[in-house]
Design a protein around this motif. Structure first.
Motif, mmCIF file in Angstrom:
data_model
loop_
_atom_site.group_PDB
_atom_site.id
_atom_site.type_symbol
_atom_site.label_atom_id
_atom_site.label_comp_id
_atom_site.label_asym_id
_atom_site.label_seq_id
_atom_site.Cartn_x
_atom_site.Cartn_y
_atom_site.Cartn_z
ATOM 1 N N SER B 35 0.811 -1.225 0.000
ATOM 2 C CA SER B 35 0.000 0.000 0.000
ATOM 3 C C SER B 35 0.839 1.267 0.000
ATOM 4 C CB SER B 35 -0.909 0.006 1.233
ATOM 5 O OG SER B 35 -0.159 -0.176 2.418
ATOM 6 N N ARG B 97 -6.060 3.062 8.327
ATOM 7 C CA ARG B 97 -7.078 2.100 7.910
ATOM 8 C C ARG B 97 -6.812 1.683 6.474
ATOM 9 N NH1 ARG B 97 -12.504 4.354 8.176
ATOM 10 N NH2 ARG B 97 -13.050 2.214 7.685
ATOM 11 N N GLY B 98 -6.978 0.400 6.218
ATOM 12 C CA GLY B 98 -6.649 -0.084 4.884
ATOM 13 C C GLY B 98 -7.488 -1.272 4.466
ATOM 14 N N ILE B 99 -7.163 -1.777 3.283
ATOM 15 C CA ILE B 99 -7.922 -2.866 2.669
ATOM 16 C C ILE B 99 -6.956 -3.724 1.863
ATOM 17 C CG2 ILE B 99 -8.456 -1.523 0.585
ATOM 18 C CD1 ILE B 99 -11.290 -2.770 0.678
ATOM 19 N N ALA B 114 -2.744 -4.198 -1.621
ATOM 20 C CA ALA B 114 -3.118 -3.434 -0.427
ATOM 21 C C ALA B 114 -3.225 -1.935 -0.700
ATOM 22 C CB ALA B 114 -2.094 -3.683 0.680
ATOM 23 N N TYR B 115 -4.146 -1.292 -0.002
ATOM 24 C CA TYR B 115 -4.421 0.147 -0.133
ATOM 25 C C TYR B 115 -4.744 0.691 1.260
ATOM 26 C CZ TYR B 115 -5.334 -1.245 -5.003
ATOM 27 O OH TYR B 115 -5.233 -1.774 -6.269
ATOM 28 N N ARG B 116 -4.634 2.033 1.419
ATOM 29 C CA ARG B 116 -4.935 2.677 2.704
ATOM 30 C C ARG B 116 -5.804 3.923 2.492
ATOM 31 N NH1 ARG B 116 0.212 2.027 6.761
ATOM 32 N NH2 ARG B 116 0.747 -0.054 6.035
ATOM 33 N N LYS B 117 -6.466 4.355 3.551
ATOM 34 C CA LYS B 117 -7.000 5.709 3.590
ATOM 35 C C LYS B 117 -5.828 6.679 3.673
ATOM 36 C CE LYS B 117 -11.460 4.550 4.210
ATOM 37 N NZ LYS B 117 -12.513 4.829 3.195
ATOM 38 N N VAL B 118 -5.948 7.810 2.994
ATOM 39 C CA VAL B 118 -4.869 8.808 2.967
ATOM 40 C C VAL B 118 -5.240 9.928 3.918
ATOM 41 C CG1 VAL B 118 -3.565 10.392 1.524
ATOM 42 C CG2 VAL B 118 -4.359 8.208 0.576
#
Lengths: 120, 120
Positions: B35, B97-99, B114-118
């Motif tokens: 991420s 927070r991520g996914i 994977a990714y996150r809130k920025v």
């Protein structure tokens, strides 16, 4: 409306920055959990807040050309990935990559939960 | 191994920072699209690169307590959300927070994207 059809219409309205078209596809109590903001992210609930949230994100990503990948569907859920390419005259190419987690209820979207790759 | 069982074991190994345990659950040619990084994100391919990528992310998120939500499964795909809570003595609470988007092949994980809130 099927989740597949609903997302196709949402993608078209998003690319056109058509807020009324987006709201037509969301339940009255829908939640938009944006990828950018201090929570981290930022959460909008109901059509009035959603409209403000969509406009804020369009402004955040102004000048981006949107590429949306084919969603994956799983019952009432879906997930879709996307790339924003920012075209800046005489500047370096820049892109943002992200993902949306979607939930559907009664033919409309009740959740759009967005995340991005973090460039650092 | 079922995707459900595979992810449960992965989550346990991730929480313990057990790199060998993680690699056991990944196909030889698996891709880990982290991420965080300059692409944006950062892509690792195959066990040697995966091990380095996992260690780099453990270091990035050292001192975080991990909360993992229940995954949603869709055939060979799954999606799961998570929160990292950073506990700093005498400092403000911070969280990320991520996914993760997962893909499975022959009982193992072939993609962790994977990714996150920025936070901005």
């Amino acid at each position: 409306m099927s989740p597949h059809r609903c997302l196709a219409r949402f993608a078209a309205a998003w690319a056109e920055r058509d807020v009324a078209g987006l709201l037509d596809l969301m339940t009255d109590d829908a939640v938009y959990a944006a990828s950018v903001g201090p929570e981290p992210g930022r959460t909008f609930r109901g059509h009035l807040e959603l409209a403000g949230g969509f406009r804020a994100m369009f402004e955040h990503d102004a000048d981006a050309v949107i590429e949306q990948d084919e969603p994956v569907f799983m019952g009432d859920w879906a997930v879709s990935t996307w790339t924003y390419r920012f075209v800046v005259a005489d500047g370096p190419q820049r892109c943002e990559r992200g993902i949306d987690l979607w939930r559907f209820r009664e033919g409309k979207i009740c959740l759009k939960d967005a995340y991005r790759k973090v460039d650092r």
